[in-house]
Design an enzyme around this catalytic site. Structure first.
Site, PDB file in Angstrom:
ATOM      1  CB  CYS A  38      -0.936   0.010   1.210  1.00 15.03           C
ATOM      2  SG  CYS A  38      -2.182  -1.271   1.077  1.00 15.03           S
ATOM      3  CG  HIS A  39       0.626   3.614   2.188  1.00 18.58           C
ATOM      4  ND1 HIS A  39      -0.240   2.852   2.940  1.00 18.58           N
ATOM      5  CD2 HIS A  39      -0.145   4.430   1.450  1.00 18.58           C
ATOM      6  CE1 HIS A  39      -1.474   3.223   2.678  1.00 18.58           C
ATOM      7  NE2 HIS A  39      -1.440   4.166   1.786  1.00 18.58           N
ATOM      8  N   GLY A  40       4.497   1.069   0.726  1.00 17.98           N
ATOM      9  CA  GLY A  40       5.912   0.770   0.575  1.00 17.98           C
ATOM     10  C   GLY A  40       6.707   0.642   1.861  1.00 17.98           C
ATOM     11  CE1 TYR A  54      -3.995   5.974   0.334  1.00 18.94           C
ATOM     12  CE2 TYR A  54      -3.141   5.862  -1.888  1.00 18.94           C
ATOM     13  CZ  TYR A  54      -3.381   5.261  -0.686  1.00 18.94           C
ATOM     14  OH  TYR A  54      -3.011   3.965  -0.487  1.00 18.94           O
TER      15      TYR A  54
END
Lengths: 173, 403
Positions: free
Chosen positions: A135-137, B286
């Site tokens: 998702c966000h590494g 986001y």
């Protein structure tokens, strides 16, 4: 005629009425607020038993526990070695590998990224030979410790015990 | 007929209200097409409430049934496909219309004195829209629904001390699950009605101070304004026509354009899709959330604060802008900043759409660098707008005396 004592008496009564009213509203709100907390049937899903005898070295399975995924990895000697080596490096969330795996061979992790709760990808996908959260590494190593990326903490190790040689019990009995 | 109205008016002054607030309501004569978007937003809100109400009559909030029941609506319910596609696409169009509406307010200085309260009601509506859209997206209970809910509710865990308990409280369990789905459905039903109420407050605040206009100057006499009806009713209806053509093209010919294929996979708590993306209208925020990844263990909290701050900063915009002139038409520097801001938001959206570790130019430039830069530019807009107006750097052009 309204005297000064009348006024302070009225102020007191207004304040007291307000305070009682506020306490009443707070008390009435409590059941509504509390109704959002986990209900009894949710709380009762306490433990998960896993047969680990079929796991080959390097193999990993995902099992559900309290509705959450748990990784059970039978580590290879190389993975254990890599995890121990990193014990002395500067880690964002310092922890010894020996404290995270009761038996060095088995790594049990709550597979929810400590950033925002995605499930990391299986062993070997991330830098440091560990897990990558897509998702966000965030990258976790072969002990599930955070090494790189936005996650603040290591993957948690849930409470677990080995009932016997091949049965792993996750959660408090 | 007039006898009946007389009888009613003596008890409730309906005719007087319609006259003063609608038919004869004085409106600036120079409003351009950017002023259509407020009434367009109202149209979409009505479409959303109508389709949503009838969808709710067929929907079941249940972790074991919701995915199937949405397919049941699509395949079995008479015109269920139309209700759902209009509702799903309506969400996207709602945000498009509202983003234009907000940017119009920013360009023509509609947030400036005396319209601060009007502006604040608008931001509150925007904020509630985001919450409603987020919870609505969870209801089909597909993979994106589930993991979107997991990621967004986990944002709360960044709050110090109480965060972890708060998330469990919101979930009603130890992960996103059936209790979460049920309460989201209840709130998704309730919030649009609250939004409708705040829209009425928004209109009240508008009618108390009257519309801004492209020149951003106060109206002086009766010659500056024209009655709302028929001049703006007809113009609004013209806008409705154009809007409905575009909306229907999507609903009937590209209904899945804005939807994610992964959401046609039932929710699976054991596996996160390789690449989760929010709906397009959340992408800039986001990207801001993800761009803060360089503060170690503070990254998570800082990312959340930056994301929330990106909206909250709109509340103080009326006080940051110190220019004596409202409209950017006559403010050369502000105008340039504004367009940089618009492009910046689009680039942030593009960064948010791509995976966190994506790169461009064969790996030479990680997107995260672009994301950080654009986040800085986003907040920089508000700082620079303050700086060039408070420090008198901007020299505005001559403003007309009257419209």
């Amino acid at each position: 005629m309204v005297t000064e004592s009348d006024e302070s008496r009225r102020d007191f009564l207004t304040l007291a009425t307000g305070a009682v009213g506020a306490a009443g509203v707070a008390g009435a709100a409590w059941p509504f607020v509390k109704s959002w907390s986990p209900s009894a049937d949710v709380l009762s899903q306490a433990t998960t038993e896993v047969d680990v005898s079929g796991l080959a070295p390097g193999q990993m399975i995902t099992v559900p526990w309290q509705g959450k995924p748990v990784f059970v990895l039978r580590r290879t000697p190389a993975q254990i070695e890599a995890a121990r080596k990193a014990d002395n490096e500067a880690l964002p969330d310092p922890a010894k590998d020996a404290d995270r795996a009761k038996k060095p061979e088995y790594l049990v992790l709550l597979a929810l990224c400590t950033h925002l709760g995605c499930v990391p990808q299986p062993i070997g996908t991330g830098n440091f030979g560990g897990f990558l959260c897509p998702c966000h590494g965030s990258h976790y190593d072969t002990s599930g410790r955070i090494r790189q990326g936005p996650a603040p903490k290591n993957l948690p190790v849930p409470h677990y015990e080995f009932k016997d040689e091949k049965t792993l019990v996750i959660g408090k009995v | 007929m007039s006898k009946i109205m007389e009888w009613v008016d003596a008890r409730l002054p309906v005719t007087e209200l319609l006259k003063s607030q609608a038919t004869e309501y004085p409106t600036p004569k120079n409003l351009n097409y950017w002023w259509n978007f407020g009434s367009l937003a109202l149209l979409v809100l009505i479409i959303m409430i109508a389709t949503g109400l009838f969808l709710a009559m067929h929907y079941k909030a249940d972790a074991n049934q919701s995915f199937d029941v949405v397919e049941h609506i699509m395949r079995d319910v008479n015109y269920g496909w139309l209700l759902r596609y209009a509702h799903a696409n309506g969400a996207s169009f709602f945000f498009m219309v509202v983003y234009v509406h907000i940017l119009r307010g920013m360009y023509y200085g509609s947030y400036r004195q005396p319209r601060e309260i009007l502006w604040w009601f608008g931001i509150i509506i925007f904020f509630m829209m985001m919450g409603t859209a987020f919870m609505g997206y969870v209801l089909p209970w597909g993979q994106m629904s589930y993991w979107g809910a997991a990621v967004i509710t986990n944002l709360m865990s960044a709050i110090p001390v109480i965060g972890e308990d708060l998330v469990v409280w919101i979930w009603g369990g130890f992960s996103v699950g059936d209790p979460t789905l049920n309460r989201f459905f209840a709130l998704h039903f309730l919030l649009p009605l609250v939004i409708f109420g705040v829209v009425i407050l928004h209109l009240w605040a508008l009618h108390a101070v009257h519309s801004n206009n492209p020149d951003g100057i106060d109206l002086h006499d009766a010659k500056d304004s024209i009655p709302f009806h028929p001049y703006y009713t007809i113009k609004d209806f013209y806008g409705y026509g154009i809007f409905m053509i575009i909306f229907c093209i999507f609903v009937f010919y590209a209904p899945n354009f804005f939807l994610e294929p992964d959401n046609y996979i039932p929710a699976n708590p054991m596996q996160t899709p390789a690449h989760i993306v929010p709906e397009w209208y959340f992408l800039p925020f986001y990207a801001i959330l993800r761009s803060i990844d360089f503060l170690g263990s503070f990254s998570k909290l800082a990312g959340v604060l930056a994301m929330v701050g990106a909206i909250m900063i709109l509340f103080v915009l009326p006080f940051l802008d110190r220019s004596p002139v409202r409209s950017f038409r006559y403010r050369p520097l502000s105008k340039q900043l504004f367009w940089i801001f618009v492009v910046d938001c689009i680039v942030l959206g593009w960064v948010g759409y791509n995976p966190a570790d994506a790169t461009i130019f064969n790996g030479a430039l990680p997107l995260i660098i672009i994301g950080r830069t654009c986040t800085a530019i986003y907040f920089g807009y508000f700082f620079l707008l303050w700086a060039i107006t408070a420090l008198d750097i901007e020299k505005h052009q001559p403003v007309p005396k009257s419209i």
